[in-house]
Design an enzyme around this catalytic site. Sequence first.
Site, PDB file in Angstrom:
ATOM      1  N   ASP A 224       0.835  -1.207   0.000  1.00 34.14           N
ATOM      2  CA  ASP A 224       0.000   0.000   0.000  1.00 34.14           C
ATOM      3  C   ASP A 224       0.870   1.257   0.000  1.00 34.14           C
ATOM      4  OD1 ASP A 224       1.030  -0.244   2.526  1.00 34.14           O
ATOM      5  OD2 ASP A 224      -0.841   0.144   3.599  1.00 34.14           O
ATOM      6  N   GLU A 225       2.064   1.164  -0.571  1.00 37.46           N
ATOM      7  CA  GLU A 225       2.985   2.302  -0.640  1.00 37.46           C
ATOM      8  C   GLU A 225       3.018   2.865  -2.061  1.00 37.46           C
ATOM      9  OE1 GLU A 225       6.192   1.133   2.855  1.00 37.46           O
ATOM     10  OE2 GLU A 225       6.665   0.638   0.774  1.00 37.46           O
TER      11      GLU A 225
END
Length: 720
Positions: free
Chosen positions: A630-631
């Site tokens: 989720d970066e």
Amino acid sequence: MTGNGAVLGEPLVLLASGSDGLVGKAPPGGKMHEIDQGQLLASIAATSHDCILSLDAAATILWASPATEQVLGWRPADLAGCELDVLFPRDGSELRDATVARLLAGERVEPFVDAGVRRDGSTFKAQITLGPVHGRVDEITGVIVILRDVTAQLHEQRELAQALEMQRAHFDQATTPQAILDLRGRLESVNPAWCELFGHGEAWFADSDLIDLVHPLETDAVAARLARLRAGEINSISHRGRFRDAAGRDLRLILDAALLREPGGRPYAIALWVGDPDGELDGVVDVVDPVEPVGTAAAGVLEEARERRAEALSRRAWETAVVMDRAMRITYVSGALARLLRYRPDDLLNSRGREYVHPSDTVTVTGMLGRLLAEPRTAEHAVVRVLDGDERWRWVEVTATNCLDDPDIGGIVANLRDVTERVRTEEALRLSEALHRAMVETAQEGIMATSPEGRVMFANETAAVIVGRVVDDMYGEDPRQLFGLPEAREDDDATAHEVVHVRPDGSERILEVSLRPLNSRDGRLGSLVSIYDVTDARLAERALRRRALHDPLTSLPNRYLFLDRLETAAARQRRFDGHGTAVMFLDLDGFKQVNDGFGHEEGDAVLREVAGRLLASVRGTDTVGRLGGDEFAIICEDTGREEALVVAHRILDAFREPIAIADHEHPIGLSIGVALAPPYDFDELVRRADEAMYRAKHIGGGRVAVAGQDGPDEPDEPDE
């Protein structure tokens, strides 16, 4: 008469010319080489395997090389008098006509790819190169067209790119901790399992050496073994020892590392994978493919032997090869050879090689076989005729090697190269010197012709550009010394080499250099040297093997492409003295609850929506990438602190509303870290932005933090 008034067959003294690329100066000692220039150029043109056409100023075909029958299905005589459009689809004729007109007007025309049409109506992708034919007063009187079928090449490039996209997806999804190490010892790529094992985010590894993860008491031992691996002295290592995770805890692991090589044998990276020495790590398996874990049992003994044989042949660059036993029974056929001769491999296996040799050449083949069997590890060369799958005789150049005692091959290897057109054209090509010159100068490869003593007596302009020198300076050079090639042997007929050539300005180019005899009706003139600059192709292949460029879930640039664009931004800022560059590192707040509560499929849908909102919030010149999990990260060029904060808060505003997937609404926030260059160097921007993001998350999330400053940041209010 030739194009400049000389009679073909009359000995000419080569004169220096800056425009046509001919080389001619008195060699040391003052003696001039007298050669038949028309004969020399005709012999050079005769060696081409491409389809060559000569057009008049009205684009009517005057002459076609014998290769047109194999490439296009047209006999050369049938094409004479036809319009060029007969070889192409009707669509696009205006563009081709305009291109020819530009060339006739004196403009330089770059090679281009177009659809070609064979006589049977089938189509293919053709690379087309156009060059002018000059008359007596240097006016352009016609056009040379060189046509090369690149269908297979383009198809292989697409297949390679697709395969690597799949390979990257497998790498990311593997439960085995895996990584790719560059030849400097720095981690180039890590999968999520690797990040989880060592407790660092993926961005942390961007500036890290593998040694950073090794226990201090074992770094020297690991570094020494890695150095030997990077140098190519060994192909793999296995180290059982202690490593350190992000919290400083010791991890007892087995590290396996394997050297990755290009098809030519050049190392380009190192594949790493780790496992628990007690076998307790989930998903630890024996890895055969360095970047893709094995999910099935090992292949059978027969398949392994076949693979070893194919690999052994590949190492020797024997791509169009057949392997036979002592009685010439065929035991192996490469796919490339089967395609060349238009057979299926099964049609040839277990048959006798002699069955395909022309009766007039059986004595030559029998003699070769006797000499090979009498002396192991020797090689023999010959040009003979073989029967292809269409029941036509083809001339092939055979290089046969006795590998009966090689455990991976166990037979006599015959590597074949189709030289049918060369044999046919050696006596058939009787055109003017101007036409031959146009063919040679239009060719995309560099061409040199040497005297029987091995010294350059002719070079085209392309050769000069590739080598990085002016044409006149190459006269008298020895190509073997120029390119660092081994000394010729007396039995050498044709040889090919891939070399790294250093130009006078210090730049390096990767070249394919081939040497073959250059003959005329009156005997041997010397040698023909063909030079291909394959630097871009090799670098592209290397880049494709190292990474697929886009994240398969969101279609955003992945970490590799993101870092490449950051390098481009750095170069652009240095070149144009730009305002500054900002990198934003973004991590989702609340995403774990989506995956845990609603499953990975819904989590993937949320990530796709996040990507869409990010793209809608940034400027058209900004780059948005997904670095993993989720970066996300963003590059903002020509940007100062205030502009970067405006973009960052616009992104926060875009996530005020929850993300709706099916009947569920997911409140997703963002923690954003911002780093700027200046004051930071470009090579530390990602790490600094990552640290700032963690600071923003630590103080509550849903806010922006700037590297080097305490507390959350807001953009300044504009002046009234």
